[in-house]
Design a protein around this motif. Structure first.
Motif, mmCIF file in Angstrom:
data_model
loop_
_atom_site.group_PDB
_atom_site.id
_atom_site.type_symbol
_atom_site.label_atom_id
_atom_site.label_comp_id
_atom_site.label_asym_id
_atom_site.label_seq_id
_atom_site.Cartn_x
_atom_site.Cartn_y
_atom_site.Cartn_z
ATOM 1 N N LYS A 1 -72.813 -6.550 13.953
ATOM 2 C CA LYS A 1 -73.331 -7.140 15.185
ATOM 3 C C LYS A 1 -73.983 -8.491 14.902
ATOM 4 N N THR A 2 -74.639 -8.610 13.772
ATOM 5 C CA THR A 2 -75.190 -9.911 13.388
ATOM 6 C C THR A 2 -74.063 -10.918 13.158
ATOM 7 N N GLY A 3 -73.029 -10.499 12.431
ATOM 8 C CA GLY A 3 -71.912 -11.396 12.158
ATOM 9 C C GLY A 3 -71.073 -11.716 13.385
ATOM 10 N N GLY A 4 -70.900 -10.744 14.281
ATOM 11 C CA GLY A 4 -70.060 -10.941 15.459
ATOM 12 C C GLY A 4 -70.771 -11.571 16.634
ATOM 13 N N TRP A 5 -71.967 -11.122 16.937
ATOM 14 C CA TRP A 5 -72.664 -11.609 18.121
ATOM 15 C C TRP A 5 -73.584 -12.786 17.830
ATOM 16 N N VAL A 6 -74.299 -12.730 16.726
ATOM 17 C CA VAL A 6 -75.310 -13.761 16.453
ATOM 18 C C VAL A 6 -74.689 -14.958 15.730
ATOM 19 N N LEU A 7 -74.053 -14.697 14.605
ATOM 20 C CA LEU A 7 -73.507 -15.793 13.795
ATOM 21 C C LEU A 7 -72.102 -16.215 14.219
ATOM 22 N N VAL B 1 -69.205 -15.191 13.219
ATOM 23 C CA VAL B 1 -68.301 -15.373 12.085
ATOM 24 C C VAL B 1 -67.326 -14.199 11.937
ATOM 25 N N MET B 2 -67.400 -13.222 12.824
ATOM 26 C CA MET B 2 -66.504 -12.065 12.794
ATOM 27 C C MET B 2 -65.838 -11.934 14.158
ATOM 28 N N PRO B 3 -64.651 -11.359 14.198
ATOM 29 C CA PRO B 3 -63.935 -11.261 15.472
ATOM 30 C C PRO B 3 -64.535 -10.269 16.472
ATOM 31 N N SER B 4 -65.396 -9.376 16.007
ATOM 32 C CA SER B 4 -66.016 -8.425 16.931
ATOM 33 C C SER B 4 -67.297 -7.874 16.311
ATOM 34 N N ALA B 5 -67.984 -7.042 17.091
ATOM 35 C CA ALA B 5 -69.219 -6.425 16.609
ATOM 36 C C ALA B 5 -68.936 -5.138 15.848
ATOM 37 N N ARG C 1 -63.350 2.906 19.115
ATOM 38 C CA ARG C 1 -62.407 2.584 18.043
ATOM 39 C C ARG C 1 -63.156 2.051 16.832
ATOM 40 N N VAL C 2 -62.626 2.365 15.681
ATOM 41 C CA VAL C 2 -63.185 1.884 14.416
ATOM 42 C C VAL C 2 -62.053 1.191 13.655
ATOM 43 N N PRO C 3 -62.270 -0.032 13.176
ATOM 44 C CA PRO C 3 -61.231 -0.732 12.422
ATOM 45 C C PRO C 3 -61.201 -0.231 10.976
ATOM 46 N N TRP C 4 -60.585 0.922 10.753
ATOM 47 C CA TRP C 4 -60.656 1.617 9.469
ATOM 48 C C TRP C 4 -60.281 0.750 8.277
ATOM 49 N N PHE C 5 -59.359 -0.164 8.429
ATOM 50 C CA PHE C 5 -58.903 -0.951 7.281
ATOM 51 C C PHE C 5 -59.347 -2.408 7.327
ATOM 52 N N ALA C 6 -60.347 -2.719 8.150
ATOM 53 C CA ALA C 6 -60.884 -4.083 8.191
ATOM 54 C C ALA C 6 -61.462 -4.411 6.822
ATOM 55 N N PRO C 7 -61.271 -5.570 6.354
ATOM 56 C CA PRO C 7 -60.695 -6.784 6.946
ATOM 57 C C PRO C 7 -59.205 -6.937 6.668
ATOM 58 N N PHE C 8 -58.528 -5.871 6.253
ATOM 59 C CA PHE C 8 -57.118 -5.968 5.872
ATOM 60 C C PHE C 8 -56.152 -5.651 7.009
ATOM 61 N N GLU C 9 -56.656 -5.520 8.224
ATOM 62 C CA GLU C 9 -55.794 -5.305 9.384
ATOM 63 C C GLU C 9 -56.125 -6.343 10.440
ATOM 64 N N HIS D 1 -57.261 -7.807 13.887
ATOM 65 C CA HIS D 1 -58.207 -7.369 14.911
ATOM 66 C C HIS D 1 -57.461 -7.160 16.223
ATOM 67 N N LYS D 2 -57.607 -5.985 16.800
ATOM 68 C CA LYS D 2 -56.958 -5.681 18.076
ATOM 69 C C LYS D 2 -57.997 -5.784 19.180
ATOM 70 N N GLN D 3 -57.795 -6.718 20.065
ATOM 71 C CA GLN D 3 -58.719 -6.904 21.186
ATOM 72 C C GLN D 3 -58.539 -5.743 22.150
#
Length: 145
Positions: free
Chosen positions: A36-42, A44-48, A94-102, A104-106
């Motif tokens: 959530k810090t990386g996705g919402w605040v900074l 730098v990530m495609p989602s929270a 949903r959980v991105p089980w293989f992130a960051p190797f998959e 991102h599905k919006q």
């Protein structure tokens, strides 16, 4: 799932396995603190729910916990973290089980019905009394910790 549901799960897992409660809560909060810090605040990530919600990050941090913490704390951290990932599946999450190797599905925005919202918030309504009960047991000296 929201805060109280997650915390209740981590405390229940810690008590059921005689693990460290503090480590379980820390492990439970870590995925959201990172993502959530990386996705919402900074931004730098495609989602929270991304990097720290994936199994690669979970595996790496679990290995570090086993190396750096005593068994009781490591077990609590790992169970709290795993409990968080499983709890995020509640109500169709949903959980991105293989992130960051998959990729991102919006997720398309869905309209929530009253019954859908009630189901979504149920862990909060149950979690808060569970937390209060477990903390009261600890304060009265019951052998849960």
């Amino acid at each position: 799932m929201f805060f109280f549901g997650h915390i209740a799960i981590s405390l229940c897992l810690a008590d059921a396995t005689e693990s460290d409660r503090t480590a379980a809560v820390a492990g439970n909060l870590l995925p959201d603190v990172v993502d959530k810090t990386g996705g919402w605040v900074l931004k730098v990530m495609p989602s929270a729910r991304w990097l720290a919600h994936g199994l690669p990050c979970f595996s790496l941090l679990s290995g570090l916990a086993l190396l750096l913490l005593d068994r009781r704390r490591a077990r609590g951290f790992i169970l709290g973290y795993a409990g968080h990932l499983v709890a995020d599946l509640w109500a169709g999450g949903r959980v991105p089980w293989f992130a960051p190797f998959e990729r991102h599905k919006q997720r398309p925005p869905g309209k929530k019905t009253r019954s859908g919202l009630a189901l979504y918030f149920l862990p909060e309504a149950v979690g808060l009394p569970v937390i209060a009960l477990l903390l009261r047991k600890e304060k009265t000296g019951a052998p849960n910790q």
